[in-house]
Enzyme design. Structure first.
Site, PDB file in Angstrom:
ATOM      1  CE  LYS A 192      12.652   4.368   6.573  1.00 45.24           C
ATOM      2  NZ  LYS A 192      11.983   3.367   7.758  1.00 45.24           N
ATOM      3  CB  SER A 222      16.205  -5.109   9.002  1.00 47.13           C
ATOM      4  OG  SER A 222      15.612  -4.180   9.778  1.00 47.13           O
ATOM      5  N   GLY A 227      13.256  -0.862  10.235  1.00 46.00           N
ATOM      6  CA  GLY A 227      14.147   0.100  11.083  1.00 46.00           C
ATOM      7  C   GLY A 227      14.576  -0.860  12.413  1.00 46.00           C
ATOM      8  CG  HIS A 257       6.650   3.243   4.533  1.00 46.83           C
ATOM      9  ND1 HIS A 257       6.912   3.328   5.969  1.00 46.83           N
ATOM     10  CD2 HIS A 257       7.805   2.648   3.863  1.00 46.83           C
ATOM     11  CE1 HIS A 257       8.138   2.878   6.320  1.00 46.83           C
ATOM     12  NE2 HIS A 257       8.744   2.487   5.366  1.00 46.83           N
ATOM     13  CD  GLU A 275       9.002   4.493   8.872  1.00 49.05           C
ATOM     14  OE1 GLU A 275       9.139   5.545   7.978  1.00 49.05           O
ATOM     15  OE2 GLU A 275       9.547   3.834   9.214  1.00 49.05           O
ATOM     16  CG  ASN A 278      11.632   5.163   2.384  1.00 50.97           C
ATOM     17  OD1 ASN A 278      11.665   6.459   2.360  1.00 50.97           O
ATOM     18  ND2 ASN A 278      10.995   4.465   3.336  1.00 50.97           N
ATOM     19  CD  GLU A 319       8.713  -1.604   3.151  1.00 53.45           C
ATOM     20  OE1 GLU A 319       9.872  -1.629   2.965  1.00 53.45           O
ATOM     21  OE2 GLU A 319       8.259  -0.662   3.830  1.00 53.45           O
TER      22      GLU A 319
END
Ligand code: PEP
Length: 259
Positions: A11, A213, A173, A95, A97, A9, A167
């Site tokens: 991003k 991560s 991150g 996701h 985010e 991904n 996730e």
């Protein structure tokens, strides 16, 4: 037997030149991946270039989001049919985010999942708890709620064409990955739910990826857990060599990635 899947991904990183270089590096380093399937999800603007680089290779590609409508007055949105036209195999949906920064609701995500399936894309539905939710002992409640809502109204055959990703929000991150035991516990729980929502057979064949991560040095211990079927990789997917290492370390036992 589930073939592990490793998805990068990217991003909102990379212009066209970087996208071409990164996709070429992954393609050249994984000419004949064995025991693992690999896909790259670049930003929308880089999809045609990445598709051109990867065409004819075993590496697939996908998008990081889509809208639920096929067409219409939705300024700034991308329809699933547009992604299918570019040869996308996957679309990442839900996701964290998107959920937290862009306020996507479970209902939005469910509509996107259904729309992606209608267009022959494999929706990669992400679920995961925040650090606070984990502290309060709500991890199973949260992921179960997100899964039931995200797949609302789907039949067993549609669920079978999907991919799930666990996730944990606190691991994305941050450099702090879930331990293999923490991840395995949630993956096992999710697989039990898939059995209930679809069937035992679907639960055995559906891939549940871990994301948060994942790096070259922790990929093996995570992805070799029995219920972890590969990885959704953010930051570490921006370096071809590291991503290739993650893919190779995620290959199923007995399979090895040959260059
Ligand atoms: C992600 O964005 O899905 C992700 C897992 O990011 P990272 O690997 O950087 O934690």
């Amino acid at each position: 037997m589930r073939t592990p899947l490793v998805v990068g991904n990217w991003k909102m990183h990379g212009g066209l030149a970087e996208a071409r270089e990164l996709a070429s590096g992954v393609r050249d380093g994984l000419k004949r991946p064995r025991g693992v399937e690999v896909a790259l999800c670049p930003p929308f603007t880089a999809l045609p270039a990445v598709a051109e680089v990867l065409a004819g290779s075993p590496i697939g590609w996908g998008a990081q989001n889509c809208h639920w409508e096929d067409t219409g007055a939705f300024t700034g949105e991308i329809a699933p049919g547009m992604l299918a036209e570019l040869g996308c195999r996957f679309v990442i949906l839900g996701h964290s985010e998107r959920r937290h920064l862009f306020r996507e609701t479970d209902d939005d995500i469910a509509r996107k999942v259904a729309a992606a399936l209608r267009h022959g894309l494999q929706p990669l539905l992400c679920v995961g708890e925040t650090a606070e939710e984990r502290r309060q002992g709500l991890t199973f409640t949260v992921v179960e709620g997100q899964l039931r809502a995200g797949w609302a109204g789907l039949g067993a055959d549609e669920i079978a064409r999907s991919v799930l990703a666990y996730e944990p929000v606190w691991a994305i991150g941050t450099g702090v990955n879930a331990t293999p035991a923490q991840a395995a516990e949630v993956h096992g729980y999710l697989r039990g739910l898939v059995s209930e929502l679809a069937s035992k057979e679907t639960a055995q064949s559906l891939r549940i990826l871990y994301g948060g991560s994942v790096k070259p040095d922790n990929a093996a211990e995570l992805t070799q857990q029995p219920d972890i079927d590969g990885a959704l990789v953010g930051g570490a997917s921006l370096q071809a060599q590291g991503f290739i290492t993650i893919a190779k370390k995620s290959a199923s036992r007995g399979g090895s990635s040959k260059e």
